[in-house]
Design an enzyme around this catalytic site. Structure first.
Site, PDB file in Angstrom:
ATOM      1  N   GLU A 155     -10.619  -5.054  10.107  1.00  0.00           N
ATOM      2  CA  GLU A 155     -10.898  -5.664   8.885  1.00  0.00           C
ATOM      3  C   GLU A 155     -10.518  -7.481   9.336  1.00  0.00           C
ATOM      4  O   GLU A 155      -9.326  -7.633   9.254  1.00  0.00           O
ATOM      5  CB  GLU A 155     -10.089  -5.329   8.094  1.00  0.00           C
ATOM      6  CG  GLU A 155     -10.259  -5.836   6.690  1.00  0.00           C
ATOM      7  CD  GLU A 155      -9.670  -4.945   5.451  1.00  0.00           C
ATOM      8  OE1 GLU A 155      -8.355  -4.861   5.660  1.00  0.00           O
ATOM      9  OE2 GLU A 155     -10.233  -4.719   4.273  1.00  0.00           O
ATOM     10  N   ASP A 193      -9.965   1.868  -3.853  1.00  0.00           N
ATOM     11  CA  ASP A 193      -9.003   1.853  -2.762  1.00  0.00           C
ATOM     12  C   ASP A 193      -8.045   3.328  -2.986  1.00  0.00           C
ATOM     13  O   ASP A 193      -8.474   4.139  -2.651  1.00  0.00           O
ATOM     14  CB  ASP A 193      -8.070   0.554  -2.703  1.00  0.00           C
ATOM     15  CG  ASP A 193      -7.455   0.161  -1.608  1.00  0.00           C
ATOM     16  OD1 ASP A 193      -6.885   1.086  -1.034  1.00  0.00           O
ATOM     17  OD2 ASP A 193      -7.422  -1.206  -1.362  1.00  0.00           O
ATOM     18  N   ASN A 226      -9.812   5.478   2.719  1.00  0.00           N
ATOM     19  CA  ASN A 226      -8.578   5.324   1.636  1.00  0.00           C
ATOM     20  C   ASN A 226      -8.241   6.311   1.037  1.00  0.00           C
ATOM     21  O   ASN A 226      -7.870   7.199   1.509  1.00  0.00           O
ATOM     22  CB  ASN A 226      -9.498   3.989   0.856  1.00  0.00           C
ATOM     23  CG  ASN A 226      -8.469   2.938   1.047  1.00  0.00           C
ATOM     24  OD1 ASN A 226      -7.284   3.007   1.105  1.00  0.00           O
ATOM     25  ND2 ASN A 226      -9.366   1.694   1.228  1.00  0.00           N
ATOM     26  N   GLU A 230       0.836  -1.166   0.038  1.00  0.00           N
ATOM     27  CA  GLU A 230       0.067   0.044  -0.007  1.00  0.00           C
ATOM     28  C   GLU A 230       0.856   1.144  -0.014  1.00  0.00           C
ATOM     29  O   GLU A 230       1.967   1.048   0.242  1.00  0.00           O
ATOM     30  CB  GLU A 230      -0.742   0.087   1.217  1.00  0.00           C
ATOM     31  CG  GLU A 230      -2.249  -0.392   1.110  1.00  0.00           C
ATOM     32  CD  GLU A 230      -3.141   0.679   0.306  1.00  0.00           C
ATOM     33  OE1 GLU A 230      -2.723   1.826  -0.027  1.00  0.00           O
ATOM     34  OE2 GLU A 230      -4.158   0.329  -0.254  1.00  0.00           O
ATOM     35  N   ASN A 281      -5.288   4.107   8.182  1.00  0.00           N
ATOM     36  CA  ASN A 281      -5.131   3.365   6.769  1.00  0.00           C
ATOM     37  C   ASN A 281      -4.338   4.314   5.928  1.00  0.00           C
ATOM     38  O   ASN A 281      -3.348   4.957   6.503  1.00  0.00           O
ATOM     39  CB  ASN A 281      -6.242   2.972   6.553  1.00  0.00           C
ATOM     40  CG  ASN A 281      -6.275   1.978   4.884  1.00  0.00           C
ATOM     41  OD1 ASN A 281      -5.561   1.239   5.204  1.00  0.00           O
ATOM     42  ND2 ASN A 281      -7.196   1.798   4.261  1.00  0.00           N
ATOM     43  N   ARG A 308      -7.580   1.055  12.997  1.00  0.00           N
ATOM     44  CA  ARG A 308      -6.272   1.278  12.729  1.00  0.00           C
ATOM     45  C   ARG A 308      -6.387   2.580  11.830  1.00  0.00           C
ATOM     46  O   ARG A 308      -7.205   2.618  10.925  1.00  0.00           O
ATOM     47  CB  ARG A 308      -5.391   0.115  12.177  1.00  0.00           C
ATOM     48  CG  ARG A 308      -6.076  -0.505  11.108  1.00  0.00           C
ATOM     49  CD  ARG A 308      -4.965  -1.422  10.552  1.00  0.00           C
ATOM     50  NE  ARG A 308      -5.399  -2.168   9.351  1.00  0.00           N
ATOM     51  CZ  ARG A 308      -5.309  -1.692   7.928  1.00  0.00           C
ATOM     52  NH1 ARG A 308      -4.778  -0.235   7.647  1.00  0.00           N
ATOM     53  NH2 ARG A 308      -5.607  -2.309   6.990  1.00  0.00           N
TER      54      ARG A 308
HETATM   55  O1  LIG Z   1      -5.231  -1.056   2.105  1.00  0.00           O
HETATM   56  C1  LIG Z   1      -6.379  -0.732   2.473  1.00  0.00           C
HETATM   57  O2  LIG Z   1      -6.903   0.250   1.982  1.00  0.00           O
HETATM   58  C2  LIG Z   1      -7.115  -1.666   3.132  1.00  0.00           C
HETATM   59  O3  LIG Z   1      -6.253  -1.737   4.462  1.00  0.00           O
HETATM   60  C3  LIG Z   1      -7.166  -2.839   2.660  1.00  0.00           C
HETATM   61  O4  LIG Z   1      -7.272  -3.981   3.585  1.00  0.00           O
HETATM   62  C4  LIG Z   1      -8.162  -3.015   1.278  1.00  0.00           C
HETATM   63  O5  LIG Z   1      -7.346  -2.418   0.482  1.00  0.00           O
HETATM   64  C5  LIG Z   1      -9.232  -2.833   1.594  1.00  0.00           C
HETATM   65  O6  LIG Z   1      -9.976  -3.610   2.255  1.00  0.00           O
HETATM   66  C6  LIG Z   1     -10.134  -2.573   0.265  1.00  0.00           C
HETATM   67  O7  LIG Z   1     -10.886  -1.644   0.143  1.00  0.00           O
HETATM   68 ZN   LIG Z   2      -5.974   1.526   0.446  1.00  0.00          ZN
END
Ligand SMILES: O=C(O)[C@H](O)[C@@H](O)[C@H](O)[C@H](O)CO
Ligand SMILES: [Zn+2]
Length: 303
Positions: free
Chosen positions: A121, A208, A154, A19, A103, A101
């Site tokens: 999650e 995402d 996200n 990520e 992200n 948490r």
């Molecule tokens: O990286 C992220 O943004 C989340 O932590 C992930 O677990 C997945 O990408 C998400 O579930 C999809 O939307």
């Molecule tokens: Zn993400």
């Protein structure tokens, strides 16, 4: 017009959720995280050498700081990490007593950090709903909550003139826009600019990570859909679709000497056994070239 070329840039580098790709222009390196192993990875595009450190906890994002080191989302904290000593200093803490948490995150043009949270999650894409929030952290480490009741906070990015901030909540499958006040560090007038309709789960999946290009169009990584799409945020229309040899595509950023390559992270976390065999490249970072548009360099954290 030649078509985009997809290749593997860094093979199988993420044992869990790759990520937060961030292109560092000075060193021509890609910074990204592997969330569940707490990994912060730096890959030098000139030498192909990768270095990494692992923190104790989940790392949702890592962004370089002007003063050195990185600002990271570590569990429910925003912390500073010194790469060499691995010393971790907490700058802010939120949502204590939950399993939430941090992200994805990004810095605005003034070097203020914007970072969101998500509920626990258990399986990819399934969270205890509405527990996430969007925060900003100023250079002097003041934390402010801006948006609540988010499922999976996200990707985000800003228009060139800083008048609009785009922001994704993955579960409702929406890209929002806000009016953005750069000086004040505030968002207002939330509206939906891209929405994935019911029935498009296999082709669009969950939006995402995202980034904006030099023409103001947005590139969205689509989790569980093996794709990155380019959208026109003015009309909500799909402009381009690029397919990858991994189902769970997580985020995108522009990079390369001319900022004309797209770096794309993916996840290999909790793939069903039968699907694992079919996508041995899941967890790699991909690079797309032959694009007709460039991106922008990201901002560092000023704090
Ligand atoms: O990286 C992220 O943004 C989340 O932590 C992930 O677990 C997945 O990408 C998400 O579930 C999809 O939307
Ligand atoms: Zn993400």
């Amino acid at each position: 017009m030649s078509s985009p070329k997809v290749e593997v840039a860094i093979k199988n580098c993420c044992p869990t959720i790759g990520e937060g790709p961030h292109w560092d222009e000075v060193t021509q390196s890609l910074l990204y995280v592997d969330i569940v192993t707490g990994g912060i990875h730096k890959w030098d595009s000139n030498t192909g050498v990768e270095e990494k450190i692992n923190l104790d906890g989940s790392v949702g994002f890592a962004v370089p700081c002007d003063r050195g080191g990185y600002v990271v989302g570590l569990n429910q904290t925003i912390s500073h990490v010194d790469w060499t000593t691995k010393a971790v200093t907490t700058l802010a803490e939120v949502e204590q007593g939950t399993k939430n948490r941090f992200n994805d995150a990004k810095c605005d043009a003034l070097g203020r950090l914007w970072a969101g949270t998500m509920g626990f999650e258990s399986i990819p894409g399934i969270v205890s709903g509405g527990e996430g929030n969007l925060y900003s952290l100023s250079a002097d480490h003041k934390i402010t909550k801006h948006v609540g009741s988010i499922d999976i906070s996200n990707g985000m990015d800003w228009t060139d003139d800083n008048s609009v901030m785009y922001y994704i909540d993955s579960v409702p499958r929406k890209v929002f826009a806000f009016d953005f006040n750069l000086q004040e560090g505030t968002v207002s007038n939330q509206r939906t600019v891209v929405e994935f309709p019911i029935g498009t789960e296999s082709t669009y999946g969950l939006p995402d990570g995202m980034c904006i290009d030099a023409e103001g169009k947005i590139w969205v990584a689509c989790f569980s859909a093996s794709r990155v799409y380019r959208f026109d945020p003015e009309t909500g229309k799909t402009l381009q679709s690029i397919e990858f040899p991994a189902t769970n595509i997580t985020s995108v950023c522009f990079g390369g000497k001319n900022l004309d390559e797209l770096y794309v992270t993916s996840s290999s976390w909790k793939l069903p056994e039968d699907s694992k065999d079919k996508q041995p490249l899941a967890g790699s970072v991909f690079r797309v070239t032959n694009l007709t548009v460039k991106g922008r360099a990201p901002n560092n954290f000023k704090g």
